[in-house]
Design an enzyme around this catalytic site. Structure first.
Site, PDB file in Angstrom:
ATOM      1  N   GLY A   9       0.838  -1.201   0.000  1.00  9.35           N
ATOM      2  CA  GLY A   9       0.000   0.000   0.000  1.00  9.35           C
ATOM      3  C   GLY A   9       0.866   1.241   0.000  1.00  9.35           C
ATOM      4  N   GLY A  67       0.112   4.468  -0.215  1.00 12.63           N
ATOM      5  CA  GLY A  67      -0.788   5.614  -0.113  1.00 12.63           C
ATOM      6  C   GLY A  67      -0.277   6.668   0.850  1.00 12.63           C
ATOM      7  N   PRO A  91     -11.807   1.176   3.389  1.00 13.20           N
ATOM      8  CA  PRO A  91     -12.912   2.138   3.280  1.00 13.20           C
ATOM      9  C   PRO A  91     -14.219   1.598   3.871  1.00 13.20           C
ATOM     10  CG  PRO A  91     -12.568   1.037   1.182  1.00 13.20           C
ATOM     11  CD  PRO A  91     -11.486   0.550   2.102  1.00 13.20           C
ATOM     12  N   GLU A 109      -1.422   3.542  12.824  1.00 14.91           N
ATOM     13  CA  GLU A 109      -0.724   4.790  12.508  1.00 14.91           C
ATOM     14  C   GLU A 109      -1.555   5.973  13.000  1.00 14.91           C
ATOM     15  OE1 GLU A 109       2.407   5.366  11.389  1.00 14.91           O
ATOM     16  OE2 GLU A 109       1.666   7.286  12.100  1.00 14.91           O
ATOM     17  N   GLU A 156      -2.416  14.137   8.134  1.00 19.71           N
ATOM     18  CA  GLU A 156      -1.942  14.647   6.849  1.00 19.71           C
ATOM     19  C   GLU A 156      -1.568  16.122   6.987  1.00 19.71           C
ATOM     20  OE1 GLU A 156      -4.497  13.543   3.560  1.00 19.71           O
ATOM     21  OE2 GLU A 156      -4.822  11.599   4.505  1.00 19.71           O
ATOM     22  N   ALA A 200     -10.601   4.448  18.911  1.00 17.10           N
ATOM     23  CA  ALA A 200     -10.958   5.332  20.032  1.00 17.10           C
ATOM     24  C   ALA A 200     -10.298   6.699  19.874  1.00 17.10           C
ATOM     25  CB  ALA A 200     -10.542   4.692  21.351  1.00 17.10           C
ATOM     26  N   GLY A 212     -13.392  16.856   7.872  1.00 16.24           N
ATOM     27  CA  GLY A 212     -13.358  16.006   6.693  1.00 16.24           C
ATOM     28  C   GLY A 212     -12.214  15.033   6.827  1.00 16.24           C
ATOM     29  N   CYS A 261     -10.630   9.538   7.233  1.00 14.57           N
ATOM     30  CA  CYS A 261     -10.708   8.578   8.349  1.00 14.57           C
ATOM     31  C   CYS A 261     -11.732   8.852   9.432  1.00 14.57           C
ATOM     32  CB  CYS A 261      -9.330   8.425   8.968  1.00 14.57           C
ATOM     33  SG  CYS A 261      -8.212   7.583   7.832  1.00 14.57           S
ATOM     34  N   LYS A 277      -8.107  19.851   4.593  1.00 19.77           N
ATOM     35  CA  LYS A 277      -7.386  20.692   5.551  1.00 19.77           C
ATOM     36  C   LYS A 277      -6.200  21.288   4.817  1.00 19.77           C
ATOM     37  CE  LYS A 277      -4.594  18.604   8.562  1.00 19.77           C
ATOM     38  NZ  LYS A 277      -3.939  17.637   9.486  1.00 19.77           N
TER      39      LYS A 277
END
Ligand SMILES: NC(=O)C1=CN([C@@H]2O[C@H](COP(=O)(O)OP(=O)(O)OC[C@H]3O[C@@H](n4cnc5c(N)ncnc54)[C@H](O)[C@@H]3O)[C@@H](O)[C@H]2O)C=CC1
Ligand SMILES: O=C(O)[C@H]1O[C@H](OP(=O)(O)OP(=O)(O)OC[C@H]2O[C@@H](n3ccc(=O)[nH]c3=O)[C@H](O)[C@@H]2O)[C@H](O)[C@@H](O)[C@@H]1O
EC number: 1.1.1.22
Length: 463
Positions: free
Chosen positions: A10, A12, A91, A160, A164, A221, A272, A275, A338
């Site tokens: 991955g 990404g 997703p 993780e 961003e 959490a 937004g 996640c 953001k």
């Protein structure tokens, strides 16, 4: 065994930055990031990386083809690795049981099957993707049922926490590194091996060891608590608008209480990003499956408040523009979810744009980092419109904020980019249709100065 070869599945927003930092901090480890997307891998191998993240270009340029590799050769990379990160997307499901709420684990499961099929030596498999509690159990079952003779696997949870826009900074100076492991001697051994990688730059005191399920739940959490703070302050913004209180003053007043703290109290157009919504939906779904309806309703409310906030802001624009925006030109400053990222996933700007387009407005959109093609893709998505041709005719994407606001009725700030603070608003005002409006969805501008220039200013949490 000491880890000398890492494979990350991955490439990404998580896999790319995380592995770039590991490669920089661990020159003795060969790190290969693999992906099924040929386009994404070729972008990681090009001058223009597929994601914008401050500080990342320099690290990639320094480490690439030294001890950091981007490849589509997934099987070979898995075979040679001692430790494999699974960093693929998880997703919200768009079909079947749990549609619209549960996490879609297809991509994670595909990784587990590939790892089992191709591995010819023992592997530590690390769940870095955000997953439901007990996902590691499913991964281990798939690995155990499909592996080659004499090949053993240990599954760790290592969620993780990077944000961003500040990913490199977060990775270099992580508040904590959380590692959950099976409560066996082999599990402890795997924990120690992964810890040794992080200990190259993370102090031991910041490495937190838990059982696997605690680690998985802690990730959900943490995101739930962060999103809850935003919804809480946004709920206060509604009360402020109804009473004459000012939400910035309220946020400061409560944030100075050391038990509450000042972070994540910025009232906004709504949160937004890829996640918060997905992970909250996942948490709510888990609660429902565990027959805990009261807990499910509690966390669902965080999401409902966010939808309410986005709608309130969009509706305020229409009401203020004399209850009609049909045919009016409106400038949107910012489209990313953001600042300091080009990512638009679940960006509140999409909600605002959709509402205005549905009412017949024409939009001039400017964002310093979002690619025009991405904006078009987002606004012509079937969730947004059933008339994509009309949307394309109704939007103009600009590369300059002054041109974007020329001859428009209003400016709507959707993203808190620093450059929006320092624009020449006197110049902008001159070329706008009067009365000229500014809707500051991020509370970043000096509203008194704007009002003095002549703007009609509207914001969040203040009359
Ligand atoms: N974006 C973020 O800031 C954060 C994301 N996370 C979590 O990390 C995970 C990854 O998120 P992002 O990096 O944002 O997703 P992303 O969508 O940017 O990247 C995922 C990548 O995995 C690839 N992929 C999917 N299946 C594959 C397979 N079988 N083999 C090889 N490659 C495959 C996709 O092509 C894609 O490039 C998610 O679970 C997310 O919740 C966690 C913390 C922060
Ligand atoms: O799991 C994830 O994907 C990540 O989700 C968030 O990180 P991210 O979504 O990148 O960015 P945030 O800084 O959390 O912002 C999320 C949204 O909330 C908004 N926000 C944030 C803070 C605030 O006070 N007010 C507010 O409206 C932001 O503008 C943005 O739209 C978490 O902060 C990370 O710890 C987590 O790893």
């Amino acid at each position: 065994m000491a880890v000398t070869k890492i494979c990350c599945i991955g490439a990404g927003y998580v896999g790319g930055p995380t592995c770039s930092v590991i490669a920089m901090q661990c020159p003795h480890i060969k790190v290969t990031v693999v992906d099924i997307s040929v386009q994404r891998i070729s972008q990681w191998n090009s001058e223009k990386l597929p994601i914008y993240e401050p500080g990342l270009d320099d690290i990639v340029k320094k480490q690439r083809n030294v001890n950091l590799f981007f490849s589509t050769n997934i099987e070979e990379s898995i075979q040679e690795a001692d430790l494999i990160f699974i960093s693929v997307n998880t997703p919200t499901k768009t079909f079947g049981v749990g549609k619209g709420r549960a996490a879609d684990l297809t991509y994670v499961e595909n990784c587990a099957r590939t790892i089992a099929q191709v591995s010819t030596s023992d592997k530590i498999v690390v769940e870095k993707s955000t997953v439901p509690v007990r996902a590691a159990e499913s991964i281990l079952k798939i690995l155990s049922a499909n592996h080659k003779p004499n090949v053993k696997f240990q599954v760790l949870s290592n969620p993780e926490f990077l944000s961003e826009g500040v990913a490199v900074e977060n990775l270099l100076n992580a508040d904590r590194v959380l590692i959950g492991h099976e409560e066996t001697s082999d599990g402890l051994w795997a924990f120690k091996e992964l810890s040794k990688v992080y200990l190259n730059w993370i102090p031991e005191s910041k490495i937190l060891r838990t059982n696997t399920w605690s680690s998985e739940l802690t990730k959900l959490a943490a995101n739930a608590f962060l999103a809850q703070r935003i919804s809480s302050i946004n709920s206060m913004s509604v009360i402020c608008e109804a009473t004459g209180a000012d939400v910035s003053e309220v946020a400061k007043g409560i944030g100075l209480d050391s038990r509450i703290g000042p972070k994540f109290l910025q009232a906004s157009v709504g949160f937004g990003g890829s996640c918060f919504q997905k992970d909250l939906l996942n948490l709510v779904y888990i609660c429902e499956c565990l027959n805990l309806p009261q807990v499910a309703v509690y966390w669902q409310q965080v999401l409902d408040m966010n939808v309410y906030q986005k709608s309130r802001f969009s509706n305020k624009i229409i009401e203020s523009l004399f209850n009609t925006v049909t045919g009016k030109k409106i400038t949107m400053f910012g489209f990313a979810f953001k600042k300091d990222t080009g990512d638009t996933r679940e960006s509140p700007a999409i909600h605002v744009a959709k509402t205005l387009l549905d009412e017949g407005a024409k939009l001039n959109i400017y964002d310093p980092k979002v690619e025009p093609e991405q904006i078009k893709k987002d606004l012509t998505h079937p969730y947004v419109t059933d008339n994509p041709e009309n949307v394309i005719k109704s939007i103009e994407i600009h590369d300059n904020p002054y041109r974007a606001s020329h001859s428009t009725h209003a400016i709507v700030i959707c993203t808190e980019w620093d450059e929006f603070v320092n624009l020449d608003y006197e110049e902008i005002y001159k070329h706008m249709i009067k009365p000229a409006f500014i809707f500051d969805g991020r509370k970043i501008l000096n509203h008194e100065t704007l009002a003095t220039i002549g703007f009609q200013v509207h914001t969040i949490g203040k009359r």
